[in-house]
Write an enzyme that holds these catalytic residues in place. Structure first.
Site, PDB file in Angstrom:
ATOM      1  N   GLU A  13      33.946  46.338  38.850  1.00  0.00           N
ATOM      2  CA  GLU A  13      35.263  46.155  39.320  1.00  0.00           C
ATOM      3  C   GLU A  13      36.010  46.786  38.763  1.00  0.00           C
ATOM      4  OE1 GLU A  13      36.939  42.902  41.654  1.00  0.00           O
ATOM      5  OE2 GLU A  13      34.862  42.279  42.810  1.00  0.00           O
TER       6      GLU A  13
ATOM      7  N   GLU B 132      32.601  36.559  39.989  1.00  0.00           N
ATOM      8  CA  GLU B 132      33.767  35.806  39.392  1.00  0.00           C
ATOM      9  C   GLU B 132      33.693  34.371  39.979  1.00  0.00           C
ATOM     10  OE1 GLU B 132      37.550  37.882  40.430  1.00  0.00           O
ATOM     11  OE2 GLU B 132      36.883  39.589  39.487  1.00  0.00           O
TER      12      GLU B 132
END
Length: 460
Positions: A359, A162
């Site tokens: 995720e 991320e």
């Protein structure tokens, strides 16, 4: 509902969120240690010590993984353990990850390490952090040190997790470490993180040629409150550009989108580029990790509940109105169906690349009952609905090859501290007692079945 043969089932964690032991065996401070020590930076004054004490309880946690039937374990390696002061390699830090990898392999669990999950050594931040180009080259040095020890036993590597959060929450809004509020630094950080990915991927391919390498992006489908409102459409374009295309396009298409370059011209993105940056960044990845928690529903009219989000550089007038959808304990809309569209978009508009959901998860207010059980039916429904959405994309041709639930354990949830519980396993942070929740047993059966049993009422 059966998933393809060889579909990878796993769980994810991150070093700073579970390890604790922040001053043990030569580890030095990260930006999160420094940030967490600031009054008011993290909910309840929490810090990453002791987190879930995984550093000391690693063997116990691997046994827990094995008991649940987890096939692959996505964890991160802490840069401040391996190269603590951005100089000398710390053998004791590498020893821990070598033990972890070996213990996983002995248990029949595939290790999926992430090399950077937000814990930059503070020594590098003191030199400017991700806003400085040099940090990308120091990342490559760190990757080389890790590969020198583990490259013969790990087949899949993720460079970054991320990068949007690292750049825009860390250097733009200041909501995450290092807590800076400098829009130009946030844009520079985004570019340098992508450069670090490219440099790190080259190191991996040079030292472990049989290994696969990719990166993980947190991607958000963006829809607008009124498609006929030009202001709403413009806000949607800007946010999609900053959240998704700013990272997808240089990696998968070899260049920044023209409209995003124009949006970020005041913050210097174009001036950061050197002759071969995009060539370095765009070496084709072997896989793309996708972290999906929610979609974004945006408007050009902020309201009292959302306000102008300062982390959206160049989109300061955006609002995030309510839709009446169920919400998690993080106050995020639950809208699983949008995952199908996101996966189809990647499949239809970008060059082919194997996809993994690295995720997906939700925080709910889990409690241990008097009989010692943790009932979390909301989490089971959340996972089941997202797996249905993922399966629908596979049926339409998307090359989705795996799913990792976030997270194995309740943990230190960044700026939320210990107030949000995402785990399949409940952690009593005072005693470190682990209690598998009902969702752990349910997900264990999903992995064993390689899919969902539609008649199973526990999925609802």
């Amino acid at each position: 509902m059966t998933f393809p043969d060889e579909f990878v089932w796993g769980v994810s964690t991150a070093a700073y969120q579970i390890e604790g032991a922040t001053t043990v065996d030569g580890r030095r401070p990260s930006i999160w240690d420094t940030f967490s020590a600031r009054p008011g930076a993290v909910a309840c004054g929490d810090t990453g010590e002791p987190a879930a004490d995984h550093y000391r309880r690693m063997s116990e946690d691997v046994t827990l993984l094995a008991d649940l039937g987890v096939r692959a374990y996505r964890f991160s390696i802490a840069w401040p353990r391996v190269v603590p002061d951005a100089a000398e390699v710390n053998p004791a830090g590498l020893d821990f990850y070598e033990r972890l990898v070996d213990t996983l392999l002995q248990a029949g669990i595939t290790p999926w390490p992430t090399l950077y999950h937000w814990d930059l050594p503070q020594a590098l931040e003191d030199r400017g952090g991700w806003a400085e180009r040099e940090t990308a080259y120091r990342f490559a040095d760190y990757v080389a040190a890790v590969l020198g020890r583990l490259g013969d036993r790990v087949g899949t590597w993720t460079t970054l997790n991320e990068p949007w959060c690292s750049a825009f929450l860390g250097y733009g809004s200041g909501r995450h470490a290092p807590g800076r509020t400098e829009p130009a630094a946030a844009v520079a950080a985004a570019h340098h993180l992508l450069l670090a990915h490219g440099l790190g991927a080259s190191v991996i391919r040079g030292q472990a040629r049989a290994a696969r390498v990719g990166l993980t992006l947190n991607l958000f489908p963006v829809s607008v409150a009124d498609p006929d409102n030009a202001g709403d459409v413009e806000v949607g374009r800007r946010i999609d550009g900053l959240q998704n295309r700013l990272f997808l396009d240089p990696v998968l298409r070899g260049g920044y989108p023209a409209d995003v370059l124009a949006d970020l011209e005041p913050y210097g993105l174009g001036r950061l580029l050197t002759a071969d940056d995009l060539e370095v960044i765009s070496v084709p990845p072997d896989l793309l990790g996708i972290n999906y928690y929610r979609d974004l529903y945006v408007s050009s009219v902020p309201d009292a509940r959302s306000g102008p989000p300062s982390e959206w550089v160049g989109a300061e007038n955006a609002g995030f109105p309510r839709r009446g959808l169920p919400r998690t304990d993080s106050d995020w809309d639950i809208n699983a169906g949008e995952l199908t569209g996101l996966l189809l978009r990647l499949h239809e508009t970008y060059p082919p690349v194997p996809l993994y959901l690295t995720e997906n998860g939700a925080a709910f207010r889990d409690r241990v009952s008097a009989d010692g059980a943790v009932s979390d039916a909301e989490r089971i429904a959340f996972i089941a609905d997202h797996l249905r959405a993922a399966h629908a994309a596979i049926e339409r041709g998307v090359d989705l090859r795996g799913y990792f639930y976030w997270s194995l354990l309740d943990n230190f949830e960044w700026a939320e501290g210990y107030t949000k519980r995402f785990g399949l396993v409940h952690v009593d942070f005072a005693t470190q007692r682990r209690t598998p929740k009902a969702s752990a047993s349910w997900y264990s059966q999903v992995m064993a079945d390689n899919g969902l049993r539609e008649h199973d009422d526990r999925a609802r």
